[in-house]
Each structure stands twice: as structure tokens, then as C-alpha cells.
Design an enzyme around this catalytic site. Structure first.
Site, PDB file in Angstrom:
ATOM      1  CG  ASP A   1      -2.065   0.987   1.080  1.00 14.67           C
ATOM      2  OD1 ASP A   1      -3.224   0.543   0.959  1.00 14.67           O
ATOM      3  OD2 ASP A   1      -1.790   2.215   1.100  1.00 14.67           O
ATOM      4  CB  ILE A   2       0.845   4.229  -2.163  1.00 11.29           C
ATOM      5  CG1 ILE A   2       1.933   5.116  -2.716  1.00 11.29           C
ATOM      6  CG2 ILE A   2      -0.424   5.022  -1.866  1.00 11.29           C
ATOM      7  CD1 ILE A   2       1.635   5.676  -4.097  1.00 11.29           C
TER       8      ILE A   2
ATOM      9  CG  ASN B   1     -11.977  -0.759   3.874  1.00 10.60           C
ATOM     10  OD1 ASN B   1     -12.357  -1.244   4.937  1.00 10.60           O
ATOM     11  ND2 ASN B   1     -10.824  -0.123   3.764  1.00 10.60           N
TER      12      ASN B   1
ATOM     13  CG  HIS C   1      -8.619  -2.888  -2.532  1.00  6.53           C
ATOM     14  ND1 HIS C   1      -9.557  -2.216  -3.281  1.00  6.53           N
ATOM     15  CD2 HIS C   1      -8.487  -2.188  -1.385  1.00  6.53           C
ATOM     16  CE1 HIS C   1      -9.975  -1.151  -2.621  1.00  6.53           C
ATOM     17  NE2 HIS C   1      -9.345  -1.115  -1.454  1.00  6.53           N
ATOM     18  CG  LEU C   2      -7.650  -9.570   1.434  1.00  8.95           C
ATOM     19  CD1 LEU C   2      -8.886  -9.462   2.312  1.00  8.95           C
ATOM     20  CD2 LEU C   2      -7.416 -11.035   1.040  1.00  8.95           C
TER      21      LEU C   2
ATOM     22  N   GLY D   1     -15.640   2.621   3.635  1.00 11.56           N
ATOM     23  CA  GLY D   1     -14.345   3.281   3.477  1.00 11.56           C
ATOM     24  C   GLY D   1     -13.618   2.917   2.199  1.00 11.56           C
ATOM     25  CD  GLN D   2     -14.722  -0.457  -2.910  1.00  6.82           C
ATOM     26  OE1 GLN D   2     -15.866  -0.746  -2.547  1.00  6.82           O
ATOM     27  NE2 GLN D   2     -14.166  -0.972  -3.982  1.00  6.82           N
TER      28      GLN D   2
HETATM   29  P1  AMP Z   1      -9.617   1.415   0.262  1.00 12.63           P
HETATM   30  O1  AMP Z   1      -9.654   2.717   1.001  1.00 12.63           O
HETATM   31  O2  AMP Z   1     -10.049   0.228   1.084  1.00 12.63           O
HETATM   32  O3  AMP Z   1     -10.348   1.500  -1.056  1.00 12.63           O
HETATM   33  O4  AMP Z   1      -8.095   1.133  -0.035  1.00 12.63           O
HETATM   34  C1  AMP Z   1      -7.427   1.687  -1.123  1.00 12.63           C
HETATM   35  C2  AMP Z   1      -5.973   1.664  -0.764  1.00 12.63           C
HETATM   36  O5  AMP Z   1      -5.226   1.849  -1.925  1.00 12.63           O
HETATM   37  C3  AMP Z   1      -5.553   2.751   0.228  1.00 12.63           C
HETATM   38  O6  AMP Z   1      -5.043   2.154   1.411  1.00 12.63           O
HETATM   39  C4  AMP Z   1      -4.500   3.532  -0.543  1.00 12.63           C
HETATM   40  O7  AMP Z   1      -3.433   3.960   0.277  1.00 12.63           O
HETATM   41  C5  AMP Z   1      -4.050   2.519  -1.577  1.00 12.63           C
HETATM   42  N1  AMP Z   1      -3.500   3.064  -2.799  1.00 12.63           N
HETATM   43  C6  AMP Z   1      -3.985   4.077  -3.545  1.00 12.63           C
HETATM   44  N2  AMP Z   1      -3.215   4.280  -4.620  1.00 12.63           N
HETATM   45  C7  AMP Z   1      -2.212   3.363  -4.565  1.00 12.63           C
HETATM   46  C8  AMP Z   1      -1.093   3.053  -5.391  1.00 12.63           C
HETATM   47  N3  AMP Z   1      -0.833   3.727  -6.526  1.00 12.63           N
HETATM   48  N4  AMP Z   1      -0.262   2.049  -5.015  1.00 12.63           N
HETATM   49  C9  AMP Z   1      -0.502   1.370  -3.868  1.00 12.63           C
HETATM   50  N5  AMP Z   1      -1.546   1.600  -3.050  1.00 12.63           N
HETATM   51  C10 AMP Z   1      -2.390   2.587  -3.390  1.00 12.63           C
END
Ligand code: AMP
Length: 112
Positions: free
Chosen positions: A30-31, A85, A98-99, A91-92
Site C-alpha cells: 500500500d502506498i 472495505n 482489494h484485500l 471506506g472503499q
Molecule cells: P480502500 O480505502 O479500502 O479502497 O483502499 C485503497 C488503498 O489503496 C488505500 O489504502 C490507498 O493507500 C491505496 N492506494 C492508492 N493508490 C495506490 C497506489 N498507486 N499504489 C498502492 N496503493 C495505493
């Protein structure tokens, strides 16, 4: 889904820190990590959310890759959390299933 962020990561158009991969799924860091280990496991095929999944195998594949990640990251024994989420209240923020694999510290319950 040509402009989906995670589809673009699957295609290699956007860089990611890959951790593991299977035939159907990809795992990358995760970024914006919320724990010492924070890895996302996604299906390579696009699903808007878990509600778009019509049969079980893709979710099973995600969990199997999450197991592999947890062991490789050294968090399997101490414990970890898997989170999907879903939707606004869930919170998505990215519309590709994604998991989250979270671990490496004590995680509180219930989540905020
Ligand atoms: P959610 O909030 O459950 O939809 O999770 C989305 C996740 O994607 C968040 O934790 C972000 O930090 C992560 N995210 C967004 N953009 C990127 C990216 N380019 N590379 C890796 N993770 C990312």
C-alpha cells in the site's frame, strides 16, 4: 476498465512494489501504509467491489495469496488482519476489489 488505477497497476502502466503474484491475483505494498506490513491483494480481473463477485474462486485465490504474503512478511504467527472495505460507509476509495493485509503491530478493535 482501462482507466481503473489497480487495472493499470496490473498492466504495469503504474509502478507498484510487488510482493507476490499468482495466476489470478497480485499483491503489492500500500502506498500509504497503516501498519508495518500493509499489502494489498487484488484480482487481476476487474471487480468494482466484493458485491460484483458472482462466484467464490476469486475470493479464495485472494485469501490464498494473502496467506502466502503473511508468512513471507513474518506476521503469520503473531497475527494479522484481512480487510475488504466496501462502498462509501465501508471506506472503499478505490473501485477495484482489494484485500488489505495488515500486521506487524497490535491492531485495535473495533475499527474507527
Ligand atoms: P480502500 O480505502 O479500502 O479502497 O483502499 C485503497 C488503498 O489503496 C488505500 O489504502 C490507498 O493507500 C491505496 N492506494 C492508492 N493508490 C495506490 C497506489 N498507486 N499504489 C498502492 N496503493 C495505493
Amino acid at each position: 476498465m482501462s482507466d481503473c488505477l489497480f487495472c493499470r497497476i496490473v498492466r504495469g502502466e503504474i509502478p507498484s512494489a510487488k510482493v507476490a503474484e499468482s495466476a489470478s491475483c497480485l499483491a503489492f505494498r500500500d502506498i500509504a501504509p497503516k501498519a508495518p506490513t500493509h499489502v494489498l491483494v487484488i484480482p487481476k480481473a476487474h471487480f468494482d467491489s466484493v458485491l460484483a463477485v458472482e462466484d467464490g474462486p476469486v475470493v479464495g485465490d485472494m485469501v490464498m495469496l494473502a496467506q502466502e504474503v503473511a508468512r513471507a512478511e513474518g506476521i503469520a504467527e503473531g497475527g494479522f488482519r484481512l480487510v475488504i472495505n466496501t462502498g462509501a460507509d465501508g471506506g472503499q476509495t478505490v473501485g477495484h476489489l482489494h484485500l488489505h493485509v495488515l500486521g506487524g503491530r497490535g491492531l485495535k478493535w473495533p475499527p474507527g
